[in-house]
Scaffold this active site. Structure first.
Site, PDB file in Angstrom:
ATOM      1  N   ARG A   1      -3.199  13.160  12.719  1.00 19.85           N
ATOM      2  CA  ARG A   1      -2.907  14.412  13.409  1.00 19.85           C
ATOM      3  C   ARG A   1      -3.200  14.369  14.909  1.00 19.85           C
ATOM      4  NH1 ARG A   1      -4.228  15.650   8.123  1.00 19.85           N
ATOM      5  NH2 ARG A   1      -2.669  16.940   7.090  1.00 19.85           N
TER       6      ARG A   1
ATOM      7  N   TYR B   1       0.336   7.562  -5.916  1.00 18.96           N
ATOM      8  CA  TYR B   1       1.662   6.988  -6.064  1.00 18.96           C
ATOM      9  C   TYR B   1       1.615   5.881  -7.120  1.00 18.96           C
ATOM     10  CZ  TYR B   1       2.474   9.816  -1.931  1.00 18.96           C
ATOM     11  OH  TYR B   1       2.555  10.869  -1.068  1.00 18.96           O
TER      12      TYR B   1
ATOM     13  N   SER C   1      -1.874   6.209  12.139  1.00 19.33           N
ATOM     14  CA  SER C   1      -1.858   6.209  10.681  1.00 19.33           C
ATOM     15  C   SER C   1      -0.471   6.538  10.142  1.00 19.33           C
ATOM     16  CB  SER C   1      -2.865   7.253  10.180  1.00 19.33           C
ATOM     17  OG  SER C   1      -3.194   7.033   8.839  1.00 19.33           O
ATOM     18  N   PRO C   2      -0.130   6.011   8.959  1.00 20.21           N
ATOM     19  CA  PRO C   2       1.154   6.372   8.356  1.00 20.21           C
ATOM     20  C   PRO C   2       1.269   7.873   8.150  1.00 20.21           C
ATOM     21  CG  PRO C   2       0.176   4.504   7.216  1.00 20.21           C
ATOM     22  CD  PRO C   2      -0.869   5.036   8.145  1.00 20.21           C
TER      23      PRO C   2
ATOM     24  N   ARG D   1      -3.911  -0.236   1.136  1.00 22.54           N
ATOM     25  CA  ARG D   1      -4.508   1.104   1.187  1.00 22.54           C
ATOM     26  C   ARG D   1      -4.901   1.525  -0.213  1.00 22.54           C
ATOM     27  NH1 ARG D   1      -2.671   5.795   4.978  1.00 22.54           N
ATOM     28  NH2 ARG D   1      -4.008   4.467   6.232  1.00 22.54           N
TER      29      ARG D   1
ATOM     30  N   GLN E   1       4.376   0.090   5.860  1.00 21.62           N
ATOM     31  CA  GLN E   1       3.651   0.398   4.629  1.00 21.62           C
ATOM     32  C   GLN E   1       4.668   0.539   3.505  1.00 21.62           C
ATOM     33  OE1 GLN E   1       2.089   4.407   3.485  1.00 21.62           O
ATOM     34  NE2 GLN E   1       0.081   3.481   3.876  1.00 21.62           N
TER      35      GLN E   1
END
Length: 825
Positions: free
Chosen positions: A774, A632, A471-472, A680, A550
């Site tokens: 993580r 964002y 994942s980013p 996303r 991304q």
């Protein structure tokens, strides 16, 4: 109220019978406070997803242990929890004066059957063998679950259930209380808790989901009550089903479901459930109970073999989830449904109440004073309850969205149902019923010996060799937007680690669009050259691994410090101006007020995204993702909480979608046609008035219509006052909803922590790809290790040639020492 219709969950934690641990054991919801921004739980989460001591205390206290001086005890409510607490406390000290107030007659009860797990029964056996033996003699036991859908029955075995009639359970507890000298006051309303608290040492409020005690002291207990979207009715049939049975009925009014299980040799509990709008469309809202009972029997005549149903003070209900900030107030304590509820579909109501009683009695015996005892009780039980409530919430949502699953293949539908709460998993189910699970794998398309996660997936011209995505994760380690050696090692190591797709962090399309001074960009030739170095390494050093970029713009969440210096806090100096959909700061009084983009600003930002996409093409990225999540810039246009515009870009969702879709179209026009694009989104804002799950489906639908190849479904981080429901895989229900509503590939994210979770989500049809953050920080070779732990060696997870010698677990110590031959006295 009914709370025991356990569809495959009652013994989910009792997997020791097959050698498996609970699916959520030892996992946590939380990330370390210094972890980078990822798609797992935000760093502020601190709860454990599994109870640290799920088994209730059952041992008698040591004779030298301190004891709380509790002599006079009042119990409000004569349900299983209140009665069992009274019996235990009286048994532990026969000199106690204990009175139970129950407003109903002894023979009155609501509902029919009760399911208890072997785990709970073990606690009862140690704490009160008399009650245990009485229960043991009454229980009906069975192992199978039958799932009937569109006339096809799928049977899964090895589950292990124990049930008995609720009336008989209460009778056993009545007899035990009376034999011990507990005073039972039936047909008597209890005095108010405050009045009892003045004349008793302890007041146990076991007065159920509609607790008057909780309501009278709401300012202290801090209850939060949530009513859900389905109606259900608790009924019975006068014959014993031979398995736990789920059956769906697709009617002209919508989908209805039946939950049924035996509770005696000649009787079964039957719960009929459906969405509120289906219930109303079918006319049940105007039916008398008797007519409803007849209609339910007719709808599910096959399940019942044409037999009738009967009611017992039954009515159509909506389930209410009860959560309390505190469980005690002075010398008054809540237990059972007064303190917490968990949806009946995982069968935990009586189980939790009985375990509450066990823990409360143990803490009172062990602690030196009542305040310490009540604090210890809550500390012990709260993690267990919260874990159960998370599982129950996942199960409840699954049944609320049942209509989205009815087109799944029969075995996948059955597997999806069995694993809906995330406590029963692929690996756990394989231990319970290997043949059923193997059939599900075959139907999914797994060749023999290949775990689901190592099957390929094609998106346009890109074939991913497995279903694992790195994942980013923002690293905040760039200089002037240029990724350096750190990024080469970070992304390169994870590419070597076996994932099918490695994603960059959010790469900003302009200097003003950075989150922090340490964020990477793709708006200069120097940045493009540095990214090309990284993609070249991935393609040459880890052939078969895809790397995606991304692209995003920080919007109102920009110009902040590196995360470990103060997440979302403005810079001490050197701040740059911010742009957003509307002039609303991220945190009022903390972050700067952005300016609302005008026509020229919108055009400029759109071109920045398109230019970054052209550079990404030249850099050799295999996939491009547009970041429209987490508050964002583009996410700020989508959410009604952050978009207050009155022009064509604000107002209804169709308008709020307009600019993100314009950006998507500009990128798609410049991005190679054979390479996929994903988007996303934040599928919920976790805040009142924000984006809803229904909005998320429409947002996804719009992007798919414009050419998105998959939707990457995250949640939240849009407003600072959000209230996420943290837990293992807590965001996946939103991916699930989008996938099964729109039949579009989705990437699931959010505290997916094990390969077992990945396999479960894929087999259930809830996701096509699983993105983990993580876990890949903890172990860059996570995917390769997942393959080794499953005994898989194949093209879905090839070890790099230089690493192949390390593909087996290293020995950790000597295990072949000679054993003793003699023992000398």
């Amino acid at each position: 109220m009914p709370s025991e219709a356990a569809p495959g969950e009652a013994t989910a934690a009792d997997a020791t019978r097959t050698g498996a641990a609970p699916a959520d054991a030892a996992r946590t919801d939380a990330a370390p406070a210094d972890a980078p921004r990822t798609e797992a739980a935000p760093a502020g989460a601190t709860r454990s997803d599994a109870a640290p001591a799920d088994a209730p205390r059952t041992e008698a206290p040591r004779t030298d242990a301190p004891r709380t001086d509790v002599r006079r005890i009042a119990v409000i409510g004569g349900g299983p929890g209140g009665l069992y607490a009274a019996a235990l406390l009286k048994r532990l000290d026969p000199e106690r004066e204990i009175t139970v107030w129950e407003r109903n007659a002894p023979e009155d009860t609501f509902g029919f059957g009760v399911v208890l797990s072997d785990e709970t029964l073990g606690g009862i056996e140690h704490a009160d063998p008399v009650v245990y033996r009485a229960l043991r003699d009454e229980f009906v036991r069975w192992d199978d679950i039958d799932i009937v859908h569109r006339g096809v029955t799928q049977t899964s075995g090895g589950h292990g259930f124990a049930a008995l009639g609720r009336r008989r359970l209460l009778g056993i507890l009545h007899e035990r209380c009376e034999s011990l000298g507990v005073r039972l006051r039936f047909r008597t309303e209890a005095p108010p808790a405050a009045e009892l608290a003045a004349t008793h040492d302890l007041v146990i409020a076991a007065d159920g989901v509609h607790s008057l005690t909780r309501a009278a002291h709401a300012d202290t207990f801090g209850p939060r009550l949530t009513t859900h979207r389905c109606r259900y009715i608790w009924l019975a049939a006068d014959f014993a089903l031979d398995a736990f049975r789920f059956e769906t009925a697709e009617t002209a009014h919508g989908v209805m479901q039946l939950h049924g299980y035996p509770f005696s040799a000649d009787a079964s509990t039957v719960i009929v459930e459906m969405r509120e709008e289906v219930w109303r469309a079918a006319g049940f809202d105007t039916c008398e109970v008797e007519h409803s009972t007849l209609r339910c029997a007719k709808i599910f005549t096959e399940a019942l073999g044409g037999r009738p149903l009967r009611s017992n003070n039954s009515s159509w209900l909506t389930f209410r989830t009860v959560v309390n900030a505190h469980w005690s107030h002075g010398n008054t304590v809540l237990i059972g449904d007064a303190a917490h509820t968990a949806h009946f579909s995982i069968g935990s109501g009586t189980k939790l109440a009985v375990e509450d009683a066990l823990a409360l009695a143990a803490c009172i015996e062990e602690q030196p004073g009542l305040p310490q005892a009540l604090s210890a009780y809550e500390a012990e039980r709260r993690p267990v309850v919260e874990s159960t409530q998370r599982a129950a919430a996942a199960s409840l949502r699954w049944f609320e969205e049942l209509a989205t699953y009815v087109d799944q293949p029969p075995r996948q539908f059955a597997f999806n149902l069995l694993t809906r709460s995330r406590r029963v998993t692929h690996d756990n189910l394989r231990l319970r019923d290997a043949s059923f699970t193997a059939a599900v794998e075959t139907e999914f398309g797994c060749p023999p010996g290949i775990p689901p996660m190592f099957t390929p997936l094609r998106l346009r011209g890109l074939e991913l060799r497995n279903r694992v995505v790195v994942s980013p994760m923002d690293m905040y380690s760039a200089v002037d937007g240029v990724p350096g050696d750190f990024h080469l090692v970070h992304l390169g190591a994870r590419a070597l680690g076996g994932a099918g797709l490695v994603m960059t962090e959010m790469v900003c399309v302009s200097a003003e669009g950075r989150i922090t001074p340490g964020c990477t960009g793709l708006y200069t030739p120097e940045q493009a050259a540095a990214w090309t170095r990284i993609t070249d390494f991935v393609h040459a050093g880890a052939p078969g691994t895809a790397i995606g970029v991304q692209l995003g713009h920080s919007g109102r969440k920009g110009s902040t410090r590196l995360m470990w210096e103060g997440i979302d806090q403005p810079l001490d100096h050197g701040n740059w101006p911010l742009a957003a959909a509307s002039p609303i700061p991220y945190a009022a009084g903390v972050n700067q007020v952005p300016h609302a983009l005008d026509r020229s600003g919108l055009d400029a930002v759109r071109e920045q995204f398109a230019a970054a996409a052209r550079r990404a093409d030249h850099c050799g990225f295999d996939l491009l993702e547009l970041h429209c999540a987490h508050g964002y810039l583009l996410s700020g246009f989508l959410s009604p909480l952050t978009n207050h515009r009155t022009d064509e870009y604000g107002g209804p969702l169709s308008n709020r979608l307009r600019f993100p879709l314009e950006v998507f179209d500009a990128i798609r026009a410049d991005w190679p046609d054979d390479r996929p694009m994903t988007v996303r989104i934040s599928a919920t804002d976790w805040a009142d008035g924000g984006t809803t799950a229904e909005d998320a489906v429409e947002i996804a639908r719009a992007f798919v219509a414009h050419g998105a190849d998959a939707i990457d479904v995250s949640t939240g981080q849009v407003v600072p006052d959000e209230h996420p429901e943290y837990g293992r895989s807590y965001q996946t229900p939103y991916a699930d909803l989008i996938r099964n509503t729109l039949c579009v590939p989705v990437i699931a994210v959010g505290a997916i922590s094990s390969w077992d979770d990945v396999n479960s989500l894929l087999l259930a049809g809830r996701a096509d790809l699983c993105a983990l953050a993580r876990p890949h920080l903890y172990d860059p070779q996570w995917t390769l290790h997942a393959a080794a732990e499953q005994g898989y060696e194949g093209p879905g997870a090839p070890w790099p040639l230089p690493y192949r010698a390390g593909s087996r677990t290293p020995p950790t110590g000597r295990t072949d020492a000679p054993k003793p031959r003699l023992t000398l006295e």
